[in-house]
Enzyme design. Structure first.
Site, PDB file in Angstrom:
ATOM      1  N   HIS A  49       0.836  -1.193   0.000  1.00 37.00           N
ATOM      2  CA  HIS A  49       0.000   0.000   0.000  1.00 37.00           C
ATOM      3  C   HIS A  49       0.875   1.249   0.000  1.00 37.00           C
ATOM      4  CE1 HIS A  49       0.663  -0.804   4.360  1.00 37.00           C
ATOM      5  NE2 HIS A  49       0.976   0.475   4.318  1.00 37.00           N
TER       6      HIS A  49
HETATM    7  C1  T46 Z   1       2.679   0.884   6.921  1.00 33.78           C
HETATM    8  C2  T46 Z   1       3.522  -0.308   7.150  1.00 33.78           C
HETATM    9  C3  T46 Z   1       4.982   0.020   7.289  1.00 33.78           C
HETATM   10  C4  T46 Z   1      -4.493  -1.028  13.465  1.00 33.78           C
HETATM   11  O1  T46 Z   1      -5.572  -1.349  13.996  1.00 33.78           O
HETATM   12  N1  T46 Z   1      -3.853   0.084  13.878  1.00 33.78           N
HETATM   13  C5  T46 Z   1      -2.663   0.482  13.339  1.00 33.78           C
HETATM   14  O2  T46 Z   1      -2.109   1.509  13.755  1.00 33.78           O
HETATM   15  C6  T46 Z   1      -2.104  -0.305  12.273  1.00 33.78           C
HETATM   16  C7  T46 Z   1      -0.782   0.106  11.619  1.00 33.78           C
HETATM   17  C8  T46 Z   1      -2.774  -1.423  11.869  1.00 33.78           C
HETATM   18  N2  T46 Z   1      -3.946  -1.782  12.458  1.00 33.78           N
HETATM   19  C9  T46 Z   1      -4.621  -3.013  12.033  1.00 33.78           C
HETATM   20  C10 T46 Z   1      -5.154  -2.994  10.616  1.00 33.78           C
HETATM   21  C11 T46 Z   1      -5.019  -4.429  10.162  1.00 33.78           C
HETATM   22  O3  T46 Z   1      -6.162  -5.153  10.569  1.00 33.78           O
HETATM   23  O4  T46 Z   1      -3.634  -4.059  12.059  1.00 33.78           O
HETATM   24  C12 T46 Z   1      -3.821  -4.953  10.970  1.00 33.78           C
HETATM   25  C13 T46 Z   1      -2.550  -5.057  10.149  1.00 33.78           C
HETATM   26  O5  T46 Z   1      -2.323  -3.818   9.437  1.00 33.78           O
HETATM   27  P1  T46 Z   1      -1.763  -3.776   7.955  1.00 33.78           P
HETATM   28  O6  T46 Z   1      -2.256  -4.922   7.192  1.00 33.78           O
HETATM   29  O7  T46 Z   1      -2.047  -2.392   7.395  1.00 33.78           O
HETATM   30  O8  T46 Z   1      -0.178  -3.932   8.224  1.00 33.78           O
HETATM   31  P2  T46 Z   1       1.034  -3.786   7.217  1.00 33.78           P
HETATM   32  O9  T46 Z   1       2.173  -4.453   7.862  1.00 33.78           O
HETATM   33  O10 T46 Z   1       0.679  -4.204   5.845  1.00 33.78           O
HETATM   34  O11 T46 Z   1       1.329  -2.194   7.143  1.00 33.78           O
HETATM   35  C14 T46 Z   1       1.700  -1.455   8.283  1.00 33.78           C
HETATM   36  C15 T46 Z   1       0.902  -0.152   8.378  1.00 33.78           C
HETATM   37  O12 T46 Z   1      -0.496  -0.437   8.313  1.00 33.78           O
HETATM   38  C16 T46 Z   1       1.227   0.820   7.287  1.00 33.78           C
HETATM   39  O13 T46 Z   1       0.735   2.094   7.587  1.00 33.78           O
HETATM   40  O14 T46 Z   1       3.121   1.852   6.300  1.00 33.78           O
HETATM   41  O15 T46 Z   1       3.100  -1.120   8.233  1.00 33.78           O
END
Ligand code: T46
Length: 135
Positions: A49
């Protein structure tokens, strides 16, 4: 590309090392949120993303991982393998985190609270966004 690698000052003595992160001092934005990834499964790739407004500082505080960055024109691979190496990501960069070592902990300091509407999670939408935003 809209990123910066920063060296974080180590306060070391005979007991070991300590690093402090201070908003608007050694990192150029206010911190509203800190999160970290750990127990990452081998060969997992995360991210896929970009963000429209969010600024972030990424530090692999234990172990190592790779960050693939893509601004819609150029792709670059960054290695994060030291707790004193920071990667500042400005908005508009597609990112994929991969090659997490065993025991890796990737810590992120973010300029905003969690807001799903700031994410661009489709790569074609990202390329459109890059065109529209003149990047
Ligand atoms: C990024 C990279 C480096 C939350 O509830 N609160 C939060 O602050 C975050 C970051 C995530 N979440 C929840 C949303 C999803 O259900 O945690 C789950 C995993 O998040 P996501 O799939 O977005 O994780 P990554 O590792 O793909 O990405 C993350 C960050 O979301 C993003 O902003 O830049 O790490």
């Amino acid at each position: 590309m809209e990123y910066q690698i920063i060296e974080l000052e180590k306060h070391g003595d005979e007991r070991g090392n300590l690093i402090a992160i201070e908003e608007n001092k050694n990192i150029p934005f206010e911190i509203k949120r800190v999160y970290y990834m750990f127990d990452t499964i081998e060969n997992v790739r995360r991210g896929y993303h970009a963000h429209k407004e969010l600024k972030q500082l990424l530090i692999c505080v234990a172990g190592s991982c790779m960050i693939m960055l893509d601004d819609g024109k150029v792709k670059e691979e960054i290695v994060l393998d030291r707790p004193d190496k920071g990667l500042i990501l400005n908005p508009g960069l597609w990112r994929e985190m991969h090659d997490f070592s065993e025991g890796a902990v990737l810590m992120v300091c973010a300029s905003e609270y969690y807001d799903e509407s700031d994410y661009i999670r489709d790569y074609n939408d990202f390329l459109e966004w890059v065109k529209e935003n003149g990047r």
